[in-house]
Design a protein around this motif. Structure first.
Motif, PDB file in Angstrom:
ATOM      1  N   GLU A 174       0.796  -1.227   0.000  1.00 47.87           N
ATOM      2  CA  GLU A 174       0.000   0.000   0.000  1.00 47.87           C
ATOM      3  C   GLU A 174       0.828   1.278   0.000  1.00 47.87           C
ATOM      4  O   GLU A 174       0.290   2.365  -0.209  1.00 47.87           O
ATOM      5  CB  GLU A 174      -0.949   0.018   1.204  1.00 47.87           C
ATOM      6  N   PHE A 175       2.120   1.200   0.246  1.00 50.31           N
ATOM      7  CA  PHE A 175       2.941   2.407   0.212  1.00 50.31           C
ATOM      8  C   PHE A 175       3.065   2.906  -1.227  1.00 50.31           C
ATOM      9  O   PHE A 175       3.252   2.114  -2.156  1.00 50.31           O
ATOM     10  CB  PHE A 175       4.322   2.142   0.812  1.00 50.31           C
ATOM     11  N   LYS A 176       2.960   4.223  -1.407  1.00 55.82           N
ATOM     12  CA  LYS A 176       2.900   4.816  -2.741  1.00 55.82           C
ATOM     13  C   LYS A 176       4.030   5.822  -2.956  1.00 55.82           C
ATOM     14  O   LYS A 176       4.310   6.659  -2.080  1.00 55.82           O
ATOM     15  CB  LYS A 176       1.549   5.517  -2.951  1.00 55.82           C
ATOM     16  N   ALA A 177       4.631   5.754  -4.129  1.00 56.61           N
ATOM     17  CA  ALA A 177       5.776   6.610  -4.431  1.00 56.61           C
ATOM     18  C   ALA A 177       5.410   8.090  -4.433  1.00 56.61           C
ATOM     19  O   ALA A 177       6.135   8.918  -3.878  1.00 56.61           O
ATOM     20  CB  ALA A 177       6.380   6.206  -5.773  1.00 56.61           C
ATOM     21  N   GLN A 178       4.293   8.446  -5.054  1.00 55.43           N
ATOM     22  CA  GLN A 178       3.939   9.865  -5.134  1.00 55.43           C
ATOM     23  C   GLN A 178       3.697  10.454  -3.748  1.00 55.43           C
ATOM     24  O   GLN A 178       4.132  11.564  -3.440  1.00 55.43           O
ATOM     25  CB  GLN A 178       2.705  10.073  -6.013  1.00 55.43           C
ATOM     26  N   GLY A 179       3.016   9.700  -2.911  1.00 60.00           N
ATOM     27  CA  GLY A 179       2.802  10.168  -1.541  1.00 60.00           C
ATOM     28  C   GLY A 179       4.105  10.326  -0.795  1.00 60.00           C
ATOM     29  O   GLY A 179       4.275  11.250   0.012  1.00 60.00           O
ATOM     30  N   LEU A 180       5.049   9.438  -1.064  1.00 63.14           N
ATOM     31  CA  LEU A 180       6.364   9.518  -0.427  1.00 63.14           C
ATOM     32  C   LEU A 180       7.108  10.775  -0.886  1.00 63.14           C
ATOM     33  O   LEU A 180       7.727  11.484  -0.081  1.00 63.14           O
ATOM     34  CB  LEU A 180       7.162   8.267  -0.788  1.00 63.14           C
ATOM     35  N   LEU A 181       7.010  11.084  -2.181  1.00 68.92           N
ATOM     36  CA  LEU A 181       7.636  12.305  -2.703  1.00 68.92           C
ATOM     37  C   LEU A 181       7.004  13.552  -2.091  1.00 68.92           C
ATOM     38  O   LEU A 181       7.700  14.518  -1.752  1.00 68.92           O
ATOM     39  CB  LEU A 181       7.510  12.339  -4.226  1.00 68.92           C
ATOM     40  N   PRO A 196       6.547  -1.929  -3.184  1.00 71.22           N
ATOM     41  CA  PRO A 196       6.710  -1.886  -4.645  1.00 71.22           C
ATOM     42  C   PRO A 196       8.009  -1.216  -5.066  1.00 71.22           C
ATOM     43  O   PRO A 196       8.577  -0.393  -4.327  1.00 71.22           O
ATOM     44  CB  PRO A 196       5.491  -1.073  -5.096  1.00 71.22           C
ATOM     45  N   GLN A 197       8.491  -1.537  -6.250  1.00 70.96           N
ATOM     46  CA  GLN A 197       9.771  -1.032  -6.755  1.00 70.96           C
ATOM     47  C   GLN A 197       9.822   0.489  -6.754  1.00 70.96           C
ATOM     48  O   GLN A 197      10.849   1.086  -6.412  1.00 70.96           O
ATOM     49  CB  GLN A 197      10.024  -1.559  -8.169  1.00 70.96           C
ATOM     50  N   SER A 198       8.711   1.149  -7.136  1.00 73.88           N
ATOM     51  CA  SER A 198       8.709   2.607  -7.200  1.00 73.88           C
ATOM     52  C   SER A 198       8.959   3.239  -5.839  1.00 73.88           C
ATOM     53  O   SER A 198       9.505   4.341  -5.751  1.00 73.88           O
ATOM     54  CB  SER A 198       7.370   3.106  -7.765  1.00 73.88           C
ATOM     55  N   VAL A 199       8.573   2.536  -4.763  1.00 69.47           N
ATOM     56  CA  VAL A 199       8.820   3.021  -3.404  1.00 69.47           C
ATOM     57  C   VAL A 199      10.253   2.712  -2.985  1.00 69.47           C
ATOM     58  O   VAL A 199      10.957   3.568  -2.447  1.00 69.47           O
ATOM     59  CB  VAL A 199       7.807   2.383  -2.422  1.00 69.47           C
TER      60      VAL A 199
END
Length: 348
Positions: free
Chosen positions: A212-219, A237-240
């Motif tokens: 559930e972790f998301k790259a855009q939210g992390l950015l 996921p890889q993007s994270v």
């Protein structure tokens, strides 16, 4: 839905069905909680028992384990601690595969869990027979399974690994010219493949929390805390993972928080880790990484709902119930012990 109906579902639908059956978390009563802790401490002493708790359990359970001479750690150290501790009964506060591993490594001890209903999406999503059939389709590959699997799946494997040694084991096998069949977490398997360059064929499984972790939210969060280091468990996921300053196992992330100079950390793993991580760096700020928000599919984002079943209420009853002891068939345990022993020997 009957038990037979649930068992007939696909691995992904099976995970969803189990989630739908989970109770809502109970509200905390501080006075009652204090009384329960005193009671549990007396029970542990009476029964010569020790609590072996995972980093993802509730902080009150982790604190109780520490206060009573038990252990708070990752799944590998949980198993090793139980093997060397002098307690005759181990209370495994975690999920079922951890209890099974403890029993395999310490068959002479009684292994209890607060509830056997506490399971794992990775375990559920990798049924033993389907996995065995998958292995049969690829007989040229060395079978490496993550610790987050049942005893039956471990028994079909050549190696068992935890996230702390997955890269090293796969790199070693790759150096011997071996191709890998990996299960069950596809994100961790893909991470290991990228890091080692090995030929890795992955089973299609995932952790409901880390996925559930998301790259855009992390950015977006990094923009608010530009001095923060990003710590990510590679079940994400890889993007994270690609945004991480450090990607690693639970124990490796705690070590990173203790040693990196950053004043703040954005942490992409189960929020239960904050208890030990804050002990390691009490003057630093810990921030949970963002998940999918309103689009999330998990029952309790950034907290495993099965780990949350390890409650004080359940711990109070742990010695009185007849349905919470871990048993592993001796023949199955013997087969499971071979890949587990390879892991322990490699770690040494």
């Amino acid at each position: 839905m009957t038990v037979s109906d649930v068992e007939a579902l696909s691995p992904q639908a099976l995970v969803k069905a189990h989630l739908e059956r989970l109770p809502e978390p109970a509200k905390v009563d501080p006075a009652k909680e204090a009384e329960q802790i005193v009671h549990i401490k007396a029970l542990l002493k009476k029964h010569n028992a020790a609590i072996v708790a995972h980093y993802y359990t509730d902080p009150v359970i982790q604190a109780l384990a520490e206060q009573t001479g038990g252990c708070v750690s990752d799944s590998l150290e949980m198993a090793r601690f139980g093997k060397t501790h002098n307690a005759q009964t181990l209370i495994v506060a975690g999920v079922k595969f951890m209890g099974e591993t403890a029993k395999i490594l310490t068959p002479e001890k009684r292994v209890l869990m607060p509830t056997l209903e506490a399971t794992c999406s990775l375990d559920l999503g990798c049924p033993a027979q389907e996995f065995s059939d998958f292995c049969d389709q690829h007989p040229d590959r060395t079978v490496v399974v993550y610790a987050n699997t049942s005893a039956a799946v471990k028994a079909r494997a050549d190696w068992v690994v935890t996230s702390s040694i997955a890269k090293e084991v796969v790199a070693h096998l790759d150096s011997l010219g071996q191709k890998i069949l990996w299960a069950p977490d596809k994100h961790l398997g893909a991470y290991v493949q990228r890091e080692t360059g090995a030929d890795v064929l992955c089973w299609d499984g995932a952790c409901i929390v880390h996925e559930e972790f998301k790259a855009q939210g992390l950015l977006d969060l990094k923009a608010l805390y530009p001095d923060a280091a990003i710590l990510v468990h590679p079940e994400s996921p890889q993007s994270v993972v690609e945004l991480a300053d450090v990607a690693g196992s639970t124990s490796q992330l705690i070590q990173a928080a203790a040693t990196l100079p950053n004043p703040e950390f954005i942490v992409a793993t189960d929020q239960g880790i904050f208890y030990k991580m804050q002990q390691a760096c009490p003057d630093k700020t810990l921030i949970i990484a963002p998940t999918a928000g309103s689009g999330a599919t998990c029952r309790s984002c950034a907290n495993c709902p099965w780990m949350a079943m390890n409650t004080l209420d359940a711990m109070i009853e742990v010695f009185d119930r007849a349905d919470n002891e871990i048993f592993v068939d001796p023949a199955l345990a013997k087969r499971s012990m071979k890949p587990l022993q390879r892991m322990l020997d490699f770690k040494r």
